[in-house]
Every structure is written in structure tokens, then in C-alpha cells.
Design a protein around this motif. Structure first.
Motif, PDB file in Angstrom:
ATOM      1  N   LEU A 107      29.971  34.202  23.620  1.00  0.00           N
ATOM      2  CA  LEU A 107      29.781  33.461  22.374  1.00  0.00           C
ATOM      3  C   LEU A 107      28.374  32.874  22.279  1.00  0.00           C
ATOM      4  N   LEU A 108      27.902  32.304  23.369  1.00  0.00           N
ATOM      5  CA  LEU A 108      26.577  31.682  23.346  1.00  0.00           C
ATOM      6  C   LEU A 108      25.472  32.732  23.292  1.00  0.00           C
ATOM      7  N   ILE A 109      25.630  33.821  24.006  1.00  0.00           N
ATOM      8  CA  ILE A 109      24.622  34.891  23.956  1.00  0.00           C
ATOM      9  C   ILE A 109      24.500  35.421  22.538  1.00  0.00           C
ATOM     10  N   SER A 110      25.643  35.651  21.895  1.00  0.00           N
ATOM     11  CA  SER A 110      25.643  36.202  20.542  1.00  0.00           C
ATOM     12  C   SER A 110      25.069  35.218  19.523  1.00  0.00           C
ATOM     13  N   SER A 111      25.545  33.982  19.532  1.00  0.00           N
ATOM     14  CA  SER A 111      25.135  33.011  18.508  1.00  0.00           C
ATOM     15  C   SER A 111      23.699  32.551  18.710  1.00  0.00           C
ATOM     16  N   ILE A 112      23.304  32.284  19.951  1.00  0.00           N
ATOM     17  CA  ILE A 112      21.923  31.866  20.209  1.00  0.00           C
ATOM     18  C   ILE A 112      20.963  32.995  19.896  1.00  0.00           C
ATOM     19  N   GLY A 113      21.365  34.213  20.224  1.00  0.00           N
ATOM     20  CA  GLY A 113      20.525  35.359  19.896  1.00  0.00           C
ATOM     21  C   GLY A 113      20.263  35.483  18.406  1.00  0.00           C
ATOM     22  N   LYS A 114      21.295  35.256  17.599  1.00  0.00           N
ATOM     23  CA  LYS A 114      21.122  35.308  16.141  1.00  0.00           C
ATOM     24  C   LYS A 114      20.214  34.173  15.658  1.00  0.00           C
ATOM     25  N   VAL A 118      14.365  35.647  14.603  1.00  0.00           N
ATOM     26  CA  VAL A 118      13.590  35.521  13.362  1.00  0.00           C
ATOM     27  C   VAL A 118      12.611  36.668  13.179  1.00  0.00           C
ATOM     28  N   ASP A 119      12.414  37.469  14.209  1.00  0.00           N
ATOM     29  CA  ASP A 119      11.427  38.549  14.151  1.00  0.00           C
ATOM     30  C   ASP A 119      11.986  39.894  14.594  1.00  0.00           C
ATOM     31  N   GLY A 120      13.314  39.970  14.742  1.00  0.00           N
ATOM     32  CA  GLY A 120      13.925  41.208  15.213  1.00  0.00           C
ATOM     33  C   GLY A 120      13.864  41.377  16.717  1.00  0.00           C
ATOM     34  N   ALA A 152      21.390  27.391   8.480  1.00  0.00           N
ATOM     35  CA  ALA A 152      21.804  27.774   7.125  1.00  0.00           C
ATOM     36  C   ALA A 152      21.384  29.203   6.798  1.00  0.00           C
ATOM     37  N   GLN A 153      20.239  29.626   7.332  1.00  0.00           N
ATOM     38  CA  GLN A 153      19.750  30.986   7.077  1.00  0.00           C
ATOM     39  C   GLN A 153      20.663  32.054   7.664  1.00  0.00           C
ATOM     40  N   ILE A 154      21.351  31.742   8.755  1.00  0.00           N
ATOM     41  CA  ILE A 154      22.185  32.752   9.415  1.00  0.00           C
ATOM     42  C   ILE A 154      23.673  32.443   9.288  1.00  0.00           C
ATOM     43  N   GLN A 155      24.015  31.502   8.434  1.00  0.00           N
ATOM     44  CA  GLN A 155      25.394  31.045   8.309  1.00  0.00           C
ATOM     45  C   GLN A 155      26.370  32.197   8.130  1.00  0.00           C
ATOM     46  N   GLU A 162      31.410  31.226  16.930  1.00  0.00           N
ATOM     47  CA  GLU A 162      29.972  31.275  17.199  1.00  0.00           C
ATOM     48  C   GLU A 162      29.265  30.057  16.628  1.00  0.00           C
ATOM     49  N   GLU A 163      29.648  29.660  15.427  1.00  0.00           N
ATOM     50  CA  GLU A 163      29.012  28.506  14.796  1.00  0.00           C
ATOM     51  C   GLU A 163      29.257  27.240  15.607  1.00  0.00           C
ATOM     52  N   ALA A 164      30.475  27.048  16.066  1.00  0.00           N
ATOM     53  CA  ALA A 164      30.800  25.860  16.852  1.00  0.00           C
ATOM     54  C   ALA A 164      30.030  25.847  18.171  1.00  0.00           C
ATOM     55  N   ALA A 165      29.996  26.995  18.846  1.00  0.00           N
ATOM     56  CA  ALA A 165      29.290  27.084  20.124  1.00  0.00           C
ATOM     57  C   ALA A 165      27.799  26.830  19.937  1.00  0.00           C
ATOM     58  N   LEU A 166      27.222  27.404  18.886  1.00  0.00           N
ATOM     59  CA  LEU A 166      25.786  27.254  18.632  1.00  0.00           C
ATOM     60  C   LEU A 166      25.432  25.819  18.279  1.00  0.00           C
ATOM     61  N   LYS A 167      26.218  25.198  17.421  1.00  0.00           N
ATOM     62  CA  LYS A 167      25.929  23.808  17.039  1.00  0.00           C
ATOM     63  C   LYS A 167      25.933  22.892  18.264  1.00  0.00           C
TER      64      LYS A 167
END
Length: 375
Positions: A107-114, A118-120, A152-155, A162-167
């Protein structure tokens, strides 16, 4: 030379003691170590501030090597026995999910990665050289974004988990709120951790001193004392610093005045407003002092009888304690839980001990034997 500190000294031979300079330390606290110190209770070092070290921290690692303390480190997480599980709270803390540590990492790898993509390339193009962070000037645009703006840009790309883990991760890293922490600063530490989740875990929250940070601080202290050039006074808050071309005068709140050719001040930002400077500090520094730190992390330790919690961790971005995990076993055989809160939903542990205990037991049932914290 006079050294002022609210955060304790970490003297080395490179700071003038060994070459022969006489140094007077004026320390507002009654101890050394500052914001990286451990409180030994029941034979166990509870870390009250900065805890984890790594060879990617060059200045710290240099001293660890110089004092031959490489084998004095241990790993915080231990998933070899016990519950060996990860709890995640979503929907404003209403829904609890019992997951594995593999799920936690995924979850953290996926959400933090997103978040950092910002540059691919997860920030590698915008900030390829963290030691020279403005190498690509385009990165400056990131300083116009808060963590909330970037979120907000990646919501639409994030699942609820993922949102909960990232926050929670962002609150843990900043100690502030999503609205007041800078996306640029998050990107900077991400780059310093080699643009990877594994790097962030290894560099920031894995290796700690078996005997606590104070054991490290004492190495500096004892070396400094051995030179015969260090003099010191504890419990000496400063009221003013007056600088002239010839001498600098330091006045204590008790009225004593000390003068030296050179003064090194390590007084932290949130205390500088209590000191009068002559000549006045620059307008920019005055603004920074007036603003103060946006980071107001709560660090709360609990010694609990639940042995199975040694391999447990939890994330709840809506709680007063957004992140907690088993960090050790005390000599009494109890589990040490360390937990963190942020300024977004700030907890003052000493105000109401029952509320503080509830903040912990709301995360998971536990039998608390001792709470350890400082204000």
C-alpha cells in the motif's frame, strides 16, 4: 569561545576543543543531548526525540565509526513472532482492516509512488541530485504546492486504503498538517532516500542505538571533557546576545554576563523569540522566528503487557496518533510501543492521561503498564 544551546552539545575534535580553544557551554536544560536523548527507565532506553540512524547520514555515521559504535545498533521492527499484523483505518477511522506487513508495504509503495510521480520517474528527473537539489530548476515549482495540493492532484488515482496509508505517512514525515507542509520538502527527503520506499524505511526508521541516543551523546561529552578545554553551566537560559566587532556578550536570564570572541548559538527556532539580539536579526530571520516550526510531532511511548504486539503496526490518519508499532521488549518482558501524532490532530499527552491512554487503546486493545513522553 562560548557555545549556547537549548539542545545540548555534540562536540568533536573538529570543533576546536582538541586544538586548544577554551569553550564555555551555556546550556538551558539540565542535561546533554537536546532533541536526541533517551530516558532510561527500568533498564530500557525510551527515545524521547531523534532515534534512528543510518550510514546514509554522513555526518552522524562518521562519528558512529569514530567511536566504534557500528555494532551498537539494532533493528526496530521484529516480525518473527507474535501477532505479526498490520491494522489500517479508513473512512475517517470508522473502518478497520486487519492486514499483513506485506500488505502494508504494498500500500505504501503504491501510494507514495503515485504521490511523487510528478515526472513519470517518481521525482528522479525533477530532483536527480538531492545533494544539489536545485540542479534542475524546474523543481522550484514544487515549492508552490502543499502536500494537500499534490494529494488533490492524484485523488482519483488512489484507492481508499491507499489514500489513508499515504495521508498517515505524510503526517508522520512532516509532523504538521497536509495543508501546511510543503510538497517540495517531502520530495527532498524522498530524493535523499534514493527515491524509494525501501530507502525511506531503511534510512529513517530502522536502525537505532541498543543503549539509546544518550549513549551516543555521552561519547561526545566524555571526549570533550577529556581535552580539559570544556567548561559548562547547565540550567542557564539566555536573555540576550549583543555582538560587537571585538566581543560578543551573552546575558543570562539570571543576569550574569559572559563575553567571548566567538559565540556559536544552537538555540532552536521556537525558543529564539525569547532572546533579544543586538544588532537585530535580519527581517527574514525575524519572520521565521515569528512563524516558528509547523512541525509539532507527538511522540508517545507505552510499555504494555501484550507480548504479541511486538510485531504489530497501525496506521490511522484520522487519529491523534497516526502511526504506531512495536519497537522493543523491556527487561520486564513487556512490549514497547512507540506512536506518533501530528499537528493536524494534535495530542498533548500530559493534559489528560486517560484521554492519552484512550488514543492508544482505540488503535488496538492493550494493557498499559507505563506511558513515557515529554512536553
Amino acid at each position: 569561545m562560548t557555545a549556547l544551546s537549548r539542545d545540548g552539545p555534540q562536540w568533536t575534535a573538529t570543533m576546536g576543543l582538541t586544538p586548544g580553544l577554551k569553550v564555555l557551554l551555556l546550556e538551558a536544560r539540565d542535561r546533554i543531548g537536546g532533541r536526541s536523548w533517551s530516558s532510561n527507565i527500568g533498564g530500557y532506553p525510551f527515545e524521547m526525540g531523534g532515534t534512528w540512524v543510518h550510514w546514509a547520514q554522513p555526518h552522524v555515521w562518521r562519528e558512529i565509526c569514530r567511536y566504534n559504535m557500528r555494532s551498537a545498533l539494532e533493528v526496530s521492527p521484529d516480525y518473527t513472532s507474535g501477532r505479526n499484523s498490520f491494522a489500517l483505518y479508513t473512512a475517517g477511522g470508522k473502518d478497520a482492516h486487519e492486514l499483513t506487513h506485506a500488505d502494508e508495504d504494498a500500500l505504501l509503495i503504491s501510494s507514495i509512488g503515485k504521490f511523487f510521480n510528478v515526472d513519470g520517474r517518481q521525482g528522479q528527473t525533477l530532483m536527480p541530485r538531492p545533494h544539489d537539489e536545485f540542479h534542475n530548476a524546474d523543481v522550484l515549482a514544487c515549492d508552490d504546492l502543499t502536500a494537500a495540493d499534490r494529494l488533490a492532484q492524484i485523488q482519483d488515482e488512489l484507492t481508499g486504503k491507499e489514500e489513508a496509508a499515504l495521508k498517515a505517512w505524510l503526517l508522520l514525515m512532516s509532523g504538521a498538517s497536509l495543508e501546511t507542509s510543503s510538497f517540495y520538502e517531502h520530495l527532498y527527503w524522498w530524493s535523499l532516500c534514493e527515491h524509494s520506499y525501501k530507502g525511506a524505511v531503511d534510512f529513517l526508521i530502522k536502525y537505532k542505538f541498543r543503549d539509546g541516543q544518550s549513549a551516543f551523546a555521552l561519547k561526545f561529552w566524555n571526549e570533550a571533557l577529556s581535552t580539559g578545554n570544556l567548561h559548562y553551566i547547565f540550567n542557564t537560559p539566555i536573555s540576550s546576545i549583543s555582538d560587537t566587532p571585538d566581543l560578543t556578550a551573552v546575558t543570562l536570564t539570571a543576569g550574569n554576563v559572559f563575553k567571548a570572541r566567538k559565540v556559536i548559538s544552537t538555540v532552536p527556532l521556537n525558543v529564539l523569540s525569547t532572546i533579544t539580539f543586538s544588532p537585530p536579526l535580519s527581517d527574514l530571520k525575524a519572520q521565521a522566528i515569528a512563524t516558528g516550526h509547523i512541525q509539532h510531532t507527538t511522540k508517545l511511548h507505552a510499555e504494555v503487557t501484550n507480548a504479541d504486539l511486538r510485531s504489530w503496526s497501525v496506521i490511522n490518519p484520522s487519529s491523534e496518533l497516526v502511526f504506531a508499532f512495536g519497537d522493543g521488549t523491556t527487561p520486564a518482558g513487556n512490549t514497547h510501543i512507540v506512536s506518533f501524532g501530528a499537528n493536524a490532530n494534535h495530542l498533548e499527552p500530559e493534559l489528560d492521561i486517560e484521554d492519552t491512554k484512550r488514543a492508544l487503546t482505540d488503535l488496538t486493545p492493550m494493557q498499559i503498564e507505563r506511558l513515557v513522553f515529554h512536553n
